[in-house]
Design an enzyme around this catalytic site. Structure first.
Site: not given
Lengths: 320, 320
Positions: B15, B17-18, B111, B201, B209
């Site tokens: 994956g 992604g960022a 997360n 976290k 978020n």
């Protein structure tokens, strides 16, 4: 002999929006002498009159309208029905002073808690101040044009004035007010305890007004989703808890009634949503901040309602 | 002798992604043999490579990239860094089975709470499963293009696998993982208790978020308004309370640190906001539902977090 038996009462509508427009037009249609104070919509209404599109009563128009741009031009009124936003209540006193007949009855057709207090201190003691709780789905669709989707009941309670300590006279005044609405074909009940009645109304206003803005959703959408239903029920339970902390018992079944009533209701966007879309200030003090402060003073916390209030405060500040 | 001393470890990025793109590119730049699994961005990355625009490390590009559209084409990897969304974790097991070397270490750079559990039951016991908590401000700005605004630390903890009952070996594996990142110039710490680290976290993820989506606001806007600041602090306090109910003590000063850290931070849109804008599913189960369920099982209620979760559930369902 009651206060209102002397003559056909003259009624002034202070703030001819959806609420003021609907009730004023219905009262004028029933034969009362009704005078309308307007601001931005004065030109449109003085030229084209008022138009009501009602799912209950059909299409009704009133033209010409006894419309005024300035309170000083209005004749003295026996009853003043106030349909302005609670956010403007401090500015109401000078207007009322200009329009009030001796022994005037002022009815605040507004939601929220303690909306009368800031106005009361600027009124002469002779003026009777009443609160009116409108159970109605109504909104403006254009200048002088009111859409009425459902319901209509107005419940009245005495707040303060020279009859405060005279229960018989107080009761007669509130009954006379309810009588005006009843003669116009509108359900109206006398509330023995205005404060408690305002708490009852909050059971509906706290969840639906706020969530319509927060989630950009009308009643049908809010009642169709499992999570928003849970939020609504939890918020209603908090309002019932808060009312109890402040000494007002509300039956849990009342919240259930409001919930199922809304489920049956035509799709409706609460007034706070319209205020948000039109970038008007939201009525957060009356509907959220004051009830929360009263509850906190009673030693109780309503965390969901407080979070909703904080979210709406953020949205409201950014919106203007 | 530790597990990773045999050879230069081969690293697979599942994956890209960022998160996967940033750490994979940094590790490749440090000389590791890094292989990237992609889906929709495979054509772009295989042609034009990966580009990192970092406020910390400058502009870094990797071209050619060892890019794969299909896990079956990848060589067996010693370390698998998973940067996919938690919403896809059930589908990860077959992919991992195709890419895993014997004694593979899988690190979920994700997360939320218990994100390893649903994957674990589909993995062979020999596979070591680790959790990685990324303290980083990073987002994709286009296919294969990653913007890195601030921070970067990855904290690692052992979740489960054949070293579960061998504390020395477990510790060696996690230290080896942290060593990979450290060799790539990235701060990385070993977490003795992954579950507790995930709760830590959440102190950041739960307020920022969710509120970024609910209020359509980035960190700077959220930290500039009195009401949203109060919401953030109240939500952080609830997460600390929930962690405690689940047996994980988090110092109140930790929440204060997260709060002031965010105040200092460059303006940032959390990942959930990007997911919302791109109409991807929000990671609500990992960040809200599972922690709330764990707290409820421990006999505790977090009403603000629950209300936020309910509002986000409504928004998420309507968004797709």
């Amino acid at each position: 002999m009651t206060d209102t038996a002397h003559h056909t009462p003259r009624i002034g509508i202070i703030g001819t929006g959806a609420i003021g427009g609907f009730y004023g037009l219905m009262l004028a249609r029933a034969g009362f002498d009704v005078h309308f104070l307007l601001r931005s919509e004065y030109p449109a209404v003085s030229q084209r009159g008022l138009q009501l599109n009602s799912a209950v009563h059909g299409a009704i128009s009133l033209n010409p309208v006894q419309a005024y741009a300035c309170a000083a031009d209005m004749p003295p009124c026996d009853w003043l029905l106030v349909g302005t936003k609670t956010t403007d209540n401090v500015e109401l006193a000078p207007t009322i002073a200009q329009v009030a007949a001796p022994d005037t009855k002022v009815v605040l057709l507004q939601n929220g808690l303690d909306v009368e207090d800031r106005l009361r201190e600027h009124l002469p003691e002779s003026v009777h101040l009443l609160g009116g709780l409108c159970y109605i789905c109504v909104h403006r669709s254009g200048p002088g044009i009111v859409e009425h989707q459902a319901l209509g009941r107005v419940n009245l309670g005495y707040h303060s004035g020279s009859a405060a300590n005279d229960e018989v006279r107080r009761q007669a005044i509130v009954e006379a007010g309810a009588g005006l609405f009843q003669q116009a074909g509108i359900d109206s009940q006398v509330m023995p305890n205005l404060h408690q009645a305002r708490w009852h109304k909050l059971v509906w206003n706290v969840p639906y007004n706020g969530l319509s803005v927060l989630l950009g959703a009308s009643t049908t959408a809010l009642m169709a989703d499992e999570s928003s239903r849970e939020m609504i029920q939890a918020l209603m339970a908090e309002v019932v808890l808060g009312a109890k902390a402040c000494g007002h018992e509300i039956a849990a079944s009342y919240a259930e009634q409001m919930f199922s009533m809304t489920e049956q209701l035509t799709d409706y966007w609460p007034s706070m949503y319209h205020d948000h879309v039109h970038k008007r200030p939201l009525e957060l003090a009356a509907i959220y901040a004051r009830p929360l402060a009263a509850v906190r003073a009673a030693g109780c916390e309503l965390p969901r309602m407080q979070a909703l209030y904080q979210a709406l405060s953020f949205i409201d500040r950014r919106n203007r």
